[in-house]
Design a protein around this motif. Structure first.
Motif, PDB file in Angstrom:
ATOM      1  N   GLY A 189      17.929 -10.062  -6.944  1.00  0.00           N
ATOM      2  CA  GLY A 189      17.589  -8.855  -7.674  1.00  0.00           C
ATOM      3  C   GLY A 189      16.394  -9.097  -8.576  1.00  0.00           C
ATOM      4  N   LYS A 190      15.417  -9.831  -8.060  1.00  0.00           N
ATOM      5  CA  LYS A 190      14.254 -10.248  -8.844  1.00  0.00           C
ATOM      6  C   LYS A 190      13.118  -9.237  -8.706  1.00  0.00           C
ATOM      7  N   VAL A 191      12.608  -8.769  -9.832  1.00  0.00           N
ATOM      8  CA  VAL A 191      11.476  -7.844  -9.816  1.00  0.00           C
ATOM      9  C   VAL A 191      10.196  -8.620  -9.503  1.00  0.00           C
ATOM     10  N   HIS A 192       9.430  -8.104  -8.537  1.00  0.00           N
ATOM     11  CA  HIS A 192       8.150  -8.676  -8.141  1.00  0.00           C
ATOM     12  C   HIS A 192       7.027  -7.787  -8.664  1.00  0.00           C
ATOM     13  N   SER A 193       5.821  -8.305  -8.655  1.00  0.00           N
ATOM     14  CA  SER A 193       4.668  -7.482  -9.003  1.00  0.00           C
ATOM     15  C   SER A 193       3.576  -7.662  -7.958  1.00  0.00           C
ATOM     16  N   GLY A 194       2.674  -6.696  -7.892  1.00  0.00           N
ATOM     17  CA  GLY A 194       1.582  -6.764  -6.933  1.00  0.00           C
ATOM     18  C   GLY A 194       0.693  -5.540  -7.048  1.00  0.00           C
ATOM     19  N   ILE A 195      -0.270  -5.449  -6.150  1.00  0.00           N
ATOM     20  CA  ILE A 195      -1.240  -4.352  -6.159  1.00  0.00           C
ATOM     21  C   ILE A 195      -1.084  -3.529  -4.887  1.00  0.00           C
ATOM     22  N   VAL A 196      -0.951  -2.224  -5.038  1.00  0.00           N
ATOM     23  CA  VAL A 196      -0.802  -1.322  -3.895  1.00  0.00           C
ATOM     24  C   VAL A 196      -2.146  -1.192  -3.177  1.00  0.00           C
ATOM     25  N   VAL A 197      -2.170  -1.560  -1.903  1.00  0.00           N
ATOM     26  CA  VAL A 197      -3.420  -1.483  -1.137  1.00  0.00           C
ATOM     27  C   VAL A 197      -3.346  -0.457  -0.013  1.00  0.00           C
ATOM     28  N   GLN A 198      -2.140   0.050   0.252  1.00  0.00           N
ATOM     29  CA  GLN A 198      -1.984   1.055   1.306  1.00  0.00           C
ATOM     30  C   GLN A 198      -0.805   1.947   0.970  1.00  0.00           C
ATOM     31  N   MET A 199      -0.955   3.248   1.230  1.00  0.00           N
ATOM     32  CA  MET A 199       0.120   4.194   0.951  1.00  0.00           C
ATOM     33  C   MET A 199       0.033   5.338   1.951  1.00  0.00           C
ATOM     34  N   VAL A 200       1.048   5.469   2.823  1.00  0.00           N
ATOM     35  CA  VAL A 200       1.086   6.537   3.819  1.00  0.00           C
ATOM     36  C   VAL A 200       2.515   7.060   3.911  1.00  0.00           C
ATOM     37  N   ASP A 201       2.721   8.310   3.508  1.00  0.00           N
ATOM     38  CA  ASP A 201       4.037   8.955   3.629  1.00  0.00           C
ATOM     39  C   ASP A 201       5.163   8.120   3.022  1.00  0.00           C
ATOM     40  N   GLY A 202       4.931   7.579   1.848  1.00  0.00           N
ATOM     41  CA  GLY A 202       5.964   6.808   1.171  1.00  0.00           C
ATOM     42  C   GLY A 202       6.092   5.377   1.634  1.00  0.00           C
ATOM     43  N   GLN A 203       5.307   5.002   2.646  1.00  0.00           N
ATOM     44  CA  GLN A 203       5.295   3.619   3.113  1.00  0.00           C
ATOM     45  C   GLN A 203       4.096   2.910   2.499  1.00  0.00           C
ATOM     46  N   THR A 204       4.306   1.680   2.066  1.00  0.00           N
ATOM     47  CA  THR A 204       3.255   1.014   1.313  1.00  0.00           C
ATOM     48  C   THR A 204       3.086  -0.439   1.721  1.00  0.00           C
ATOM     49  N   ARG A 205       1.920  -0.959   1.407  1.00  0.00           N
ATOM     50  CA  ARG A 205       1.650  -2.396   1.498  1.00  0.00           C
ATOM     51  C   ARG A 205       1.210  -2.842   0.112  1.00  0.00           C
ATOM     52  N   ILE A 206       1.844  -3.907  -0.370  1.00  0.00           N
ATOM     53  CA  ILE A 206       1.571  -4.421  -1.707  1.00  0.00           C
ATOM     54  C   ILE A 206       1.088  -5.858  -1.578  1.00  0.00           C
TER      55      ILE A 206
END
Length: 223
Positions: A189-206
């Protein structure tokens, strides 16, 4: 719990081989072992199989050891707050991870690997989806499913996670935004961090994944 027999019942049954497997029974086995995804069957995309596809996706998204029930947006280990929960893409067993293979071991698609992400104390088991210039795209399918199982994993040792791909539960971020997120399959249950580089219909790449904690629930400013 998903069973191969139930998966076969939900498949079209055409045995056409369009998924790359010999027949629907072999495809069902691949789905059960997280070696394939629902999207690999083009026939299931037809409207007449919509209801069966939905049941199958739900079954595969809630297999043992991955995600059961609602996931809180506060990390269990350090009580860090997350902006959202990251769930698997439709029909997939976990969020996708892109790894750096420091071991330099030769791998092939479909192989089971055993590794520990840099900064994480938990040993992971993953299924290789893609290989590109030393980078691996994998599904995380353990450790629960592969303890004392017959399939022997390839040992990679420590790997660095570069990115996650999945579906967002919560407020959608903007591209370029730095976010805190909770992978639904994370056992700690570990929170991660990152930068959103793609976002399509609620699907993302971080990208630029980090395990550093920013803010705790008990340290929020009072309203």
């Amino acid at each position: 719990m998903k069973t191969q027999k139930r998966i076969v019942e939900l498949l079209p049954g055409f045995n056409c081989g369009a998924c790359g497997k010999k027949d629907c029974a072999h495809f069902a086995e691949a789905l059960k072992m997280s070696q394939a995804g629902v999207q690999d069957c083009p026939v299931l995309k037809q409207e007449r199989f919509r209801s069966k596809r939905a049941v199958l996706e739900q079954m595969l998204n809630h297999q043992d050891g991955i995600c059961k029930g609602a996931v809180p947006k506060v990390g269990l280990i350090d009580q860090a707050l997350a902006d959202f929960v990251l769930h698997p893409l439709r029909g997939e067993p976990s969020c996708r991870e892109t790894l750096v293979n420091f071991a330099g071991v030769h791998l092939e698609k479909g192989q089971l690997i055993r590794y520990r992400p840099l900064g994480c104390p938990i040993i992971h088991f993953g299924r290789v989806l893609e290989l590109t210039n030393g980078l691996l795209d994998v599904w995380v399918i353990g450790p629960c499913q592969f303890i004392n199982k017959g399939e022997e994993p390839v040992e990679l040792g420590i790997c660095m996670i570069l990115s996650f791909q999945g579906r967002i539960e919560g407020q959608l971020p903007a591209i370029g935004q730095t976010v805190k997120f909770l992978p639904a399959h994370c056992m700690m249950g570990k929170v991660h961090s990152g930068i959103v580089v793609q976002m399509v219909d609620g699907q993302t790449r971080i990208d630029c994944i980090d395990l550093k904690v920013w803010q705790h629930a008990d340290r929020l400013p009072s309203s």
